[in-house]
Scaffold this active site. Structure first.
Site, mmCIF file in Angstrom:
data_model
loop_
_atom_site.group_PDB
_atom_site.id
_atom_site.type_symbol
_atom_site.label_atom_id
_atom_site.label_comp_id
_atom_site.label_asym_id
_atom_site.label_seq_id
_atom_site.Cartn_x
_atom_site.Cartn_y
_atom_site.Cartn_z
ATOM 1 N N ASN A 8 0.879 -1.176 0.000
ATOM 2 C CA ASN A 8 0.000 0.000 0.000
ATOM 3 C C ASN A 8 0.915 1.225 0.000
ATOM 4 O OD1 ASN A 8 -1.796 2.049 0.508
ATOM 5 N ND2 ASN A 8 -2.858 0.993 2.170
ATOM 6 N N ARG A 65 -2.466 -1.994 -3.622
ATOM 7 C CA ARG A 65 -3.681 -1.214 -3.416
ATOM 8 C C ARG A 65 -3.616 0.029 -4.298
ATOM 9 N NH1 ARG A 65 -5.164 3.244 0.866
ATOM 10 N NH2 ARG A 65 -7.356 3.375 0.416
ATOM 11 N N HIS A 154 -13.006 2.738 -0.429
ATOM 12 C CA HIS A 154 -13.037 1.754 0.671
ATOM 13 C C HIS A 154 -13.681 0.442 0.213
ATOM 14 C CE1 HIS A 154 -13.109 5.176 3.915
ATOM 15 N NE2 HIS A 154 -11.866 4.737 3.727
ATOM 16 N N ARG A 215 -11.634 15.479 6.606
ATOM 17 C CA ARG A 215 -12.441 15.812 5.424
ATOM 18 C C ARG A 215 -13.859 16.173 5.851
ATOM 19 N NH1 ARG A 215 -11.177 10.352 2.744
ATOM 20 N NH2 ARG A 215 -8.929 10.410 2.962
ATOM 21 N N GLU A 355 -8.256 -4.965 5.111
ATOM 22 C CA GLU A 355 -8.127 -4.663 3.688
ATOM 23 C C GLU A 355 -6.971 -5.400 3.047
ATOM 24 O OE1 GLU A 355 -8.719 -0.410 5.001
ATOM 25 O OE2 GLU A 355 -9.388 -0.192 2.937
#
Ligand code: AMP
Length: 371
Positions: A8, A65, A154, A215, A355
């Site tokens: 990642n 990823r 996601h 965010r 993940e």
């Protein structure tokens, strides 16, 4: 048994995890790449360091990823030069995220030329959302020309967690409808119908939807015109404000929900309001997705906040008892896998996300390898 290395790559960090079957045999994080005082000069040095450290014997695949797969990548994809070019072409859609993944892919392919590499996209799981769920009511020619639509993110987490939820409840994932709430530093909700995403809260970018660490989540787009025209802020500054100084950070000055909770307990009004805004937004999406799905078999919390904050779980679903949704205080506090009362119409679950494991498994699927 096949080993898979999951990478990642962020702009200044690389996270890695080496799987043997479903077991993790090595993992780590290289941070502050290229920064003064950081350990390594660039991504090449970071990945070289990782390769030197781990045992690459029996490595069958590298899974990368990748945040944005646009409209074209709808599943895990074996990487070749053409795929790299197509991911490059998507950089304008994800200028903050895709370049780092591309660097990771380029370096890993050079260092491990004989190992097949797979791209797993955060957007891919949402490719099944029907057109009315990804189309915004704007000028069609602009939308088409500039690839403006909802993509969602996601995806690996929502896919993994919704499937695990069905298994946990002893149900067939293909027959189970789940609302998944991924509440981490980034946060998104997803409506999953029989294992397929049919609605999600993020959009063309990971900015809209739920309130996040830094965010804003959903706002009226007019806010941007107003800040530009009336307040005189340049566009990059507005973008920076909404992505890095919005959310909990913007409302309270701290982005970590634990700090917000401490301040709220101490009676801080900003923290109290931020918590209420955060939880109300989650409840609004749960309501929307109940309506999208019609029949809901479970609601599942996951990621840093979802897995660890009983107070957020309870407050987000409060007042929904008439809809068959409630949280048992003791089960919630203990963090049982099912936190709704015995016999509740809609089970509420807590399922830790993974993940990296999902990326490893999807990489194997793309290469027809078994675990
Ligand atoms: P993630 O992005 O999934 O790693 O989630 C990170 C976020 O989870 C952190 O920024 C925290 O706000 C939140 N978090 C982690 N542990 C807790 C906790 N015990 N209570 C509340 N929030 C937590």
């Amino acid at each position: 048994m096949s080993r898979v290395l999951v990478l990642n790559s962020g702009s200044s960090s690389v996270k890695y995890r080496l799987f043997d079957g479903a077991a993790t045999v090595a993992k780590g994080l290289v941070e502050r790449i290229g920064e003064s005082g950081g350990e390594v000069a660039d991504h090449r040095a970071a990945l070289q360091g990782i390769m030197d450290e781990i045992d690459l014997e029996g490595l069958a695949a590298v899974g990368h990823r990748v945040v944005h797969g646009g409209a074209e990548f709808t599943g895990p994809t074996v990487i070749d030069d053409a795929v790299v070019a197509r991911v490059e072409a998507l950089v304008p859609l994800a200028p903050l995220h895709n370049p780092a993944a591309l660097t990771g892919i380029e370096v890993a392919r050079k260092l491990l030329p004989d190992v097949p590499q797979v791209a797993v996209f955060d957007t891919a799981f949402h490719a099944t959302i029907p057109p009315e769920g990804v189309t915004w009511a704007i000028d069609k020619s602009l939308a088409e020309r500039w690839q403006i639509r909802r993509y969602g993110f996601h995806g690996t987490s929502h896919a993994y967690v919704s499937r695990r939820t069905a298994q946990l409840l002893g149900r067939d994932p293909a027959e189970t409808n789940v609302i998944t709430l991924h509440l981490g530093n980034g946060a998104s909700a997803c409506a999953v119908e029989g294992g397929r995403s049919v609605a999600t809260s993020m959009g063309m970018s990971p900015l809209p939807g739920l309130v996040m660490g830094t965010r804003s989540g959903d706002i009226d787009p007019t806010v941007i015109f107003h800040l530009h025209r009336v307040a005189g802020l340049p566009l990059d500054e507005i973008e920076n404000s909404l992505t890095r100084h919005g959310g909990l950070q913007g409302m309270t000055g701290v982005n970590d929900l634990r700090s917000v909770l401490e301040r709220r307990t101490a009676g801080d009004p900003d923290a109290t309001l931020a918590f209420d805004v955060y939880c109300r937004r989650i409840r609004e999406y749960v309501g929307a997705y109940l309506a999208v799905l019609g029949r809901v078999d479970a609601i599942t919390f996951t990621a840093g906040v979802g897995e660890n904050s009983p107070v957020v779980r309870a407050a987000s679903l409060s007042g929904l008892d008439p809809l068959g949704i409630s949280v048992d205080p003791e089960r919630n506090e203990r963090r049982d896998e099912v936190i709704s009362p015995h016999g509740a119409r809609i089970p509420v679950c807590v399922v830790p996300t993974d993940e990296e494991l999902e990326i490893a498994d999807q990489s194997r699927t793309a290469l027809s390898l078994s675990r």
